[in-house]
Design a protein around this motif. Structure first.
Motif, short mmCIF file in Angstrom:
data_model
loop_
_atom_site.label_atom_id
_atom_site.label_comp_id
_atom_site.label_asym_id
_atom_site.label_seq_id
_atom_site.Cartn_x
_atom_site.Cartn_y
_atom_site.Cartn_z
N GLY A 97 -10.45 9.70 22.02
CA GLY A 97 -10.79 11.04 22.32
C GLY A 97 -10.45 12.02 21.22
N LEU A 98 -9.71 11.83 20.08
CA LEU A 98 -9.53 12.33 18.87
C LEU A 98 -10.40 12.20 18.03
CD1 LEU A 98 -7.10 13.99 17.39
CD2 LEU A 98 -6.40 11.75 16.50
N ALA A 99 -11.22 11.08 18.02
CA ALA A 99 -12.19 10.92 17.09
C ALA A 99 -13.58 11.79 17.69
CB ALA A 99 -12.68 9.33 16.91
N ALA A 100 -13.66 11.67 18.91
CA ALA A 100 -14.60 12.68 19.42
C ALA A 100 -14.57 14.07 19.22
CB ALA A 100 -14.86 12.10 21.04
N LEU A 156 -12.62 15.73 17.07
CA LEU A 156 -12.91 16.04 15.64
C LEU A 156 -14.51 15.95 15.40
CD1 LEU A 156 -10.04 13.97 13.85
CD2 LEU A 156 -10.20 16.55 14.39
N TRP A 157 -15.10 14.72 16.03
CA TRP A 157 -16.69 14.99 15.53
C TRP A 157 -17.23 16.44 15.98
CZ3 TRP A 157 -21.37 15.11 18.38
CH2 TRP A 157 -22.19 14.88 17.63
N CYS A 158 -17.03 16.76 17.32
CA CYS A 158 -17.51 17.91 17.92
C CYS A 158 -17.07 19.02 17.10
CB CYS A 158 -17.07 18.02 19.40
SG CYS A 158 -17.61 16.86 20.50
N LEU A 159 -15.68 19.06 16.74
CA LEU A 159 -15.36 20.13 15.75
C LEU A 159 -16.31 20.15 14.62
CD1 LEU A 159 -13.25 22.46 15.33
CD2 LEU A 159 -11.65 20.70 14.17
N GLY A 160 -16.59 19.24 13.78
CA GLY A 160 -17.23 18.87 12.74
C GLY A 160 -18.66 19.51 12.70
N ALA A 161 -19.39 18.95 13.93
CA ALA A 161 -20.69 19.19 14.49
C ALA A 161 -20.70 20.70 14.51
CB ALA A 161 -21.06 18.44 15.42
N GLY A 162 -19.77 21.48 15.20
CA GLY A 162 -19.90 22.88 15.29
C GLY A 162 -19.60 23.68 14.37
N LEU A 163 -18.72 23.12 13.29
CA LEU A 163 -18.39 23.95 11.89
C LEU A 163 -19.88 23.91 11.07
CD1 LEU A 163 -15.20 22.64 11.04
CD2 LEU A 163 -15.78 25.08 11.63
N LEU A 164 -20.53 22.62 11.22
CA LEU A 164 -21.84 22.39 10.50
C LEU A 164 -23.04 23.59 11.01
CD1 LEU A 164 -23.27 20.73 8.30
CD2 LEU A 164 -24.09 19.32 10.15
N LEU A 165 -23.02 23.46 12.27
CA LEU A 165 -24.16 24.15 13.14
C LEU A 165 -23.81 25.70 12.71
CD1 LEU A 165 -24.69 22.58 16.40
CD2 LEU A 165 -26.45 22.89 14.56
N GLU A 166 -22.68 26.38 12.84
CA GLU A 166 -22.23 27.52 12.70
C GLU A 166 -22.63 28.11 11.00
OE1 GLU A 166 -18.80 31.03 13.90
OE2 GLU A 166 -18.32 28.78 13.59
N GLY A 167 -22.24 27.02 10.32
CA GLY A 167 -22.38 27.24 8.93
C GLY A 167 -23.89 27.44 8.46
N THR A 214 -5.79 17.92 22.83
CA THR A 214 -5.53 17.08 24.28
C THR A 214 -5.04 15.52 23.83
OG1 THR A 214 -6.72 18.28 25.50
CG2 THR A 214 -5.75 16.35 26.58
N ALA A 215 -5.63 15.03 22.77
CA ALA A 215 -5.58 13.66 22.46
C ALA A 215 -4.58 13.29 21.19
CB ALA A 215 -6.96 12.85 21.91
N ALA A 216 -4.28 14.44 20.73
CA ALA A 216 -3.36 14.06 19.42
C ALA A 216 -1.83 13.89 19.85
CB ALA A 216 -3.36 15.34 18.53
N PRO A 217 -1.17 14.48 20.87
CA PRO A 217 0.05 14.14 21.52
C PRO A 217 -0.03 12.67 21.92
CG PRO A 217 -0.51 16.36 22.03
CD PRO A 217 -1.92 15.71 21.48
N LEU A 218 -0.96 12.25 22.81
CA LEU A 218 -1.10 11.00 23.20
C LEU A 218 -1.07 10.12 22.22
CD1 LEU A 218 -1.61 9.08 25.82
CD2 LEU A 218 -3.98 9.42 25.38
N LEU A 276 -19.19 24.10 20.52
CA LEU A 276 -18.83 22.80 19.97
C LEU A 276 -17.37 22.53 19.33
CD1 LEU A 276 -22.03 20.89 18.70
CD2 LEU A 276 -20.50 20.24 20.34
N GLN A 277 -17.05 23.65 18.66
CA GLN A 277 -15.93 24.03 17.96
C GLN A 277 -14.87 23.96 19.17
OE1 GLN A 277 -15.59 27.12 15.32
NE2 GLN A 277 -17.51 26.56 14.28
N SER A 278 -15.00 24.83 20.26
CA SER A 278 -13.93 24.92 21.02
C SER A 278 -13.83 23.45 22.09
CB SER A 278 -14.66 25.98 22.08
OG SER A 278 -14.67 27.25 21.59
N VAL A 279 -14.92 22.85 22.14
CA VAL A 279 -14.74 21.65 22.94
C VAL A 279 -14.00 20.57 21.98
CG1 VAL A 279 -16.31 19.69 23.64
CG2 VAL A 279 -16.78 21.85 24.35
N GLY A 280 -14.43 20.62 20.55
CA GLY A 280 -13.73 19.87 19.78
C GLY A 280 -12.20 20.12 19.64
N VAL A 281 -11.69 21.39 19.57
CA VAL A 281 -10.47 21.88 19.42
C VAL A 281 -9.68 21.23 20.69
CG1 VAL A 281 -8.86 23.63 19.45
CG2 VAL A 281 -10.72 23.59 17.75
N ALA A 282 -10.18 21.41 21.72
CA ALA A 282 -9.69 21.09 23.24
C ALA A 282 -9.65 19.73 23.19
CB ALA A 282 -10.59 21.63 24.26
N LEU A 283 -10.34 18.73 22.75
CA LEU A 283 -10.21 17.44 22.93
C LEU A 283 -9.29 16.90 21.81
CD1 LEU A 283 -14.19 16.01 23.40
CD2 LEU A 283 -12.21 15.55 24.70
#
Length: 102
Positions: free
Chosen positions: A83-86, A88-99, A33-37, A23-30
């Motif tokens: 896309g940016l919100a999605a 960041l949500w995936c990144l946060g969920a990944g950090l939470l699960l890993e923690g 990709t969306a931040a410059p747009l 989830l962290q990998s997917v979140g960082v990729a999303l």
């Protein structure tokens, strides 16, 4: 013929940690990709605006419309923001699960 299998049983914590890392990998990729747009379309939206109140009205109008339809700068901003919100949500969920899997 021998098959390679793990001798350790899979645990729920290991599965949650693995899912968290993915989830962290997917979140960082999303988000990456969306931040410059979002940045470039925001600059394009605010290029001709005079004041802060007008800028806020332009951004609110851009995010208030539907996500599908003819391609405009406002629509690209809205899709990029989604896309940016999605991401960041995936990144946060990944950090939470890993923690939690510790």
């Amino acid at each position: 013929m021998s098959q390679r299998r793990s001798t350790r049983p899979a645990t729920a914590a290991a599965d949650a940690g693995r899912l968290g890392r993915r989830l962290q990998s997917v979140g960082v990729a999303l988000a990456g990709t969306a931040a410059p747009l979002v940045c470039w379309t925001l600059i394009a939206l605010l290029a001709g605006v005079g004041g802060v109140d007008a800028a806020l009205a332009v951004v609110a109008g851009a995010t208030g419309g539907p996500l599908v339809g003819p391609v405009t700068v406002a629509r690209l901003f809205s899709v990029g923001l989604t896309g940016l919100a999605a991401g960041l949500w995936c990144l946060g969920a990944g950090l939470l699960l890993e923690g939690l899997s510790g």
